[in-house]
Design a protein around this motif. Structure first.
Motif, PDB file in Angstrom:
ATOM      1  N   ALA A  41      43.591  42.859  46.419  1.00 51.19           N
ATOM      2  CA  ALA A  41      42.614  41.711  46.361  1.00 51.19           C
ATOM      3  C   ALA A  41      42.021  41.441  45.108  1.00 51.19           C
ATOM      4  O   ALA A  41      41.026  42.419  44.747  1.00 51.19           O
ATOM      5  CB  ALA A  41      41.856  41.384  47.913  1.00 51.19           C
ATOM      6  N   PRO A  42      41.824  40.346  44.606  1.00 48.43           N
ATOM      7  CA  PRO A  42      40.969  40.176  43.403  1.00 48.43           C
ATOM      8  C   PRO A  42      39.410  39.686  43.848  1.00 48.43           C
ATOM      9  O   PRO A  42      39.501  38.911  44.672  1.00 48.43           O
ATOM     10  CB  PRO A  42      41.657  39.081  42.580  1.00 48.43           C
ATOM     11  N   ILE A  43      38.523  40.280  43.135  1.00 49.88           N
ATOM     12  CA  ILE A  43      37.171  39.684  43.337  1.00 49.88           C
ATOM     13  C   ILE A  43      36.294  39.512  42.084  1.00 49.88           C
ATOM     14  O   ILE A  43      36.783  40.127  41.007  1.00 49.88           O
ATOM     15  CB  ILE A  43      36.323  40.506  44.092  1.00 49.88           C
ATOM     16  N   ALA A  44      35.588  38.711  41.896  1.00 52.29           N
ATOM     17  CA  ALA A  44      34.645  38.404  40.870  1.00 52.29           C
ATOM     18  C   ALA A  44      33.819  39.860  40.511  1.00 52.29           C
ATOM     19  O   ALA A  44      33.360  40.371  41.369  1.00 52.29           O
ATOM     20  CB  ALA A  44      33.805  37.227  40.740  1.00 52.29           C
ATOM     21  N   ASP A  92      39.451  51.913  47.052  1.00 50.19           N
ATOM     22  CA  ASP A  92      39.227  52.103  45.772  1.00 50.19           C
ATOM     23  C   ASP A  92      39.553  50.679  45.188  1.00 50.19           C
ATOM     24  O   ASP A  92      39.626  49.786  45.836  1.00 50.19           O
ATOM     25  CB  ASP A  92      40.223  53.143  45.514  1.00 50.19           C
ATOM     26  N   LEU A  93      39.483  50.859  43.917  1.00 47.65           N
ATOM     27  CA  LEU A  93      39.562  49.691  43.107  1.00 47.65           C
ATOM     28  C   LEU A  93      40.497  50.126  41.875  1.00 47.65           C
ATOM     29  O   LEU A  93      40.267  50.900  41.271  1.00 47.65           O
ATOM     30  CB  LEU A  93      38.409  48.877  42.680  1.00 47.65           C
ATOM     31  N   ASP A  94      41.156  48.852  41.283  1.00 45.72           N
ATOM     32  CA  ASP A  94      41.928  49.098  40.140  1.00 45.72           C
ATOM     33  C   ASP A  94      40.985  49.548  38.868  1.00 45.72           C
ATOM     34  O   ASP A  94      39.954  48.806  38.865  1.00 45.72           O
ATOM     35  CB  ASP A  94      42.692  48.163  39.638  1.00 45.72           C
ATOM     36  N   PHE A 139      40.274  44.511  41.208  1.00 42.89           N
ATOM     37  CA  PHE A 139      41.245  44.320  42.185  1.00 42.89           C
ATOM     38  C   PHE A 139      40.717  45.438  43.196  1.00 42.89           C
ATOM     39  O   PHE A 139      40.914  46.570  42.902  1.00 42.89           O
ATOM     40  CB  PHE A 139      42.425  44.348  41.534  1.00 42.89           C
ATOM     41  N   LEU A 140      40.451  44.763  44.357  1.00 43.10           N
ATOM     42  CA  LEU A 140      40.242  46.087  45.501  1.00 43.10           C
ATOM     43  C   LEU A 140      41.517  46.381  45.863  1.00 43.10           C
ATOM     44  O   LEU A 140      42.487  45.987  46.115  1.00 43.10           O
ATOM     45  CB  LEU A 140      39.216  45.320  46.654  1.00 43.10           C
ATOM     46  N   LYS A 141      41.387  47.646  46.430  1.00 38.26           N
ATOM     47  CA  LYS A 141      42.539  48.424  47.101  1.00 38.26           C
ATOM     48  C   LYS A 141      42.220  48.475  48.447  1.00 38.26           C
ATOM     49  O   LYS A 141      41.342  49.369  48.550  1.00 38.26           O
ATOM     50  CB  LYS A 141      43.018  49.743  46.461  1.00 38.26           C
ATOM     51  N   ILE A 142      42.970  47.622  49.410  1.00 40.15           N
ATOM     52  CA  ILE A 142      42.453  47.623  50.907  1.00 40.15           C
ATOM     53  C   ILE A 142      43.552  48.393  51.563  1.00 40.15           C
ATOM     54  O   ILE A 142      44.570  47.815  51.781  1.00 40.15           O
ATOM     55  CB  ILE A 142      42.263  46.274  51.182  1.00 40.15           C
ATOM     56  N   SER A 143      43.473  49.520  52.338  1.00 46.64           N
ATOM     57  CA  SER A 143      44.275  50.113  53.247  1.00 46.64           C
ATOM     58  C   SER A 143      44.367  49.213  54.650  1.00 46.64           C
ATOM     59  O   SER A 143      43.231  48.885  55.268  1.00 46.64           O
ATOM     60  CB  SER A 143      43.953  51.570  53.421  1.00 46.64           C
ATOM     61  N   ILE A 144      45.564  49.102  55.380  1.00 45.11           N
ATOM     62  CA  ILE A 144      45.556  48.337  56.282  1.00 45.11           C
ATOM     63  C   ILE A 144      46.826  49.172  57.393  1.00 45.11           C
ATOM     64  O   ILE A 144      47.505  49.887  56.914  1.00 45.11           O
ATOM     65  CB  ILE A 144      46.217  46.998  56.367  1.00 45.11           C
ATOM     66  N   PRO A 145      46.633  48.998  58.581  1.00 49.55           N
ATOM     67  CA  PRO A 145      47.416  49.741  59.534  1.00 49.55           C
ATOM     68  C   PRO A 145      49.091  49.470  59.156  1.00 49.55           C
ATOM     69  O   PRO A 145      49.132  48.398  58.889  1.00 49.55           O
ATOM     70  CB  PRO A 145      47.098  49.394  60.982  1.00 49.55           C
ATOM     71  N   ARG A 146      49.689  50.131  59.709  1.00 48.18           N
ATOM     72  CA  ARG A 146      51.277  49.899  59.662  1.00 48.18           C
ATOM     73  C   ARG A 146      51.502  48.689  60.321  1.00 48.18           C
ATOM     74  O   ARG A 146      51.040  48.354  61.393  1.00 48.18           O
ATOM     75  CB  ARG A 146      52.221  50.881  60.240  1.00 48.18           C
ATOM     76  N   GLN A 147      52.558  47.788  59.855  1.00 51.44           N
ATOM     77  CA  GLN A 147      52.606  46.364  60.386  1.00 51.44           C
ATOM     78  C   GLN A 147      54.268  46.343  60.604  1.00 51.44           C
ATOM     79  O   GLN A 147      54.989  46.769  59.660  1.00 51.44           O
ATOM     80  CB  GLN A 147      52.098  45.265  59.367  1.00 51.44           C
TER      81      GLN A 147
END
Length: 356
Positions: free
Chosen positions: A208-211, A241-243, A254-262
């Motif tokens: 996900a991108p952030i300013a 983490d972030l890039d 860019f944020l690195k966001i972990s999510i549960p298995r979907q």
């Protein structure tokens, strides 16, 4: 010309029905049954929605160590697999014949070993009594040991063939999703040929991108709310983490966001992420179930003098199954409708059956 005669009783019945309908319309809709939830005040961060994309952080290009014909491919693109699930089977007809031949050779050599052993033991007894020459004794010993070494070599060769047969069945190295299928039944493959591509279900992330100016409000391990847009599925992710390189033009990071298995997700699907963009401040918090949408705007219902009263709200942040607002007339302790508000209308009488 014909005439229809209407009895006085029928006319009276029509008048009664008309009067009943008029009374119902005058009285309005019947009371609605609702449940209420309470507004609280907490210190939370304001969030802003950004659009991110799903990706698998761990991807494996599954290949073969052997040359051979693909006998069966057990998966299709999009299939979910677990650790050890069979993906591809190579044909082993020739290999099976080699294994059978090797086993028969071992049995043959075992007969030779038994015979050489008997011959050696017989000559050994005679040699001890000086009944045979040393050369005859040495030849018998050589034949016996040579047969043993030949068996050992054949057993090692058989083990190699069995390892090859085991490797002809290619399995998943971890649980995940089949992203690509590169071969099909009947394909000829060489050592190193790619068979399928698998993404780890336990390594699913949103990028996900952030300013860059909002980066000071971000912490590793921080929980964020997000929605998988394809299914309108809400869940909670963790910022891991972030890039290390920002976008050269926009300066976004860019944020690195972990999510549960979907289930049933594809790489590059979109997700709306609620990213923190402020320091903590006091907001009024209530259940997300209280929200209703009307013409693209957010509203809630409260109860005044036994009737439903609708109020617009300004959502500042999403907190999982709750929201935070800065609307001044939404006060701590205020009661909002959290069940039964789907078909509620302004000024409709309500019956409160409970509160959260």
């Amino acid at each position: 010309m014909s005439y229809t005669r209407v009895s006085g009783g029928a006319i009276a019945m029509l008048l009664v029905i008309s009067l009943a309908v008029s009374l119902v319309r005058a009285e309005g809709p019947p009371p609605a049954t609702v449940r209420l939830g309470e507004v609280v005040e907490e210190e939370v961060r304001q969030t802003s929605p950004v659009i991110g994309v799903l990706y698998y952080d761990r991807i494996s290009e599954i290949s073969t160590e052997l040359a051979g014909l693909v006998d069966q491919i057990e998966v299709e693109e999009g299939n979910s697999v677990e650790l050890g699930t069979v993906l591809v089977r190579l044909n082993t007809d020739i290999l099976d014949k080699e294994i059978a031949y090797q086993r028969s050779r071992i049995e043959q050599v075992e007969l030779q070993i038994n015979n050489a052993k008997k011959q050696f033991e017989r000559l050994q007894r005679l040699f001890d009594k000086s009944g045979v020459s040393e050369k005859e004794y040495d030849d018998a010993l050589f034949n016996y040991r040579n047969a043993q070494l030949e068996k050992e070599a054949l057993v090692n060769a058989l083990q190699q063939l069995l390892v090859q047969k085991k490797r002809s069945v290619i399995t998943a190295p971890f649980g995940g999703i089949i992203l690509e299928k590169h071969v099909d039944s009947g394909s000829w493959v060489q050592p190193g040929s790619q068979l399928v591509t698998i993404g780890s279900g336990d390594d699913l992330f949103v990028r996900a991108p952030i300013a860059e100016k909002t980066l000071r409000f971000i912490e590793r391990g921080q929980s964020v709310d997000l929605v998988l847009n394809a299914f309108d599925r809400s869940l909670t992710g963790t910022i891991t983490d972030l890039d290390p390189v920002a976008d050269l033009k926009t300066k976004n990071v860019f944020l690195k966001i972990s999510i549960p298995r979907q289930p049933l997700v594809a790489e590059n699907m979109s997700a709306t992420v609620s990213v923190p963009v402020s320091d903590r401040k006091k907001l009024r918090i209530f259940s997300r179930a209280a929200l209703i949408k009307f013409q693209g705007k957010d509203f809630v219902y409260t109860v005044k003098e036994g009737k439903a009263a609708i109020l617009p709200v300004n959502i500042v942040t999403f907190l999982g199954d709750r929201v935070g607002v800065d609307t001044p007339y939404i006060m701590p302790g205020m009661k909002l409708v959290v069940e039964g508000n789907e078909r509620l209308r302004p000024d409709q009488p309500v019956t409160v059956v409970g509160a959260e």
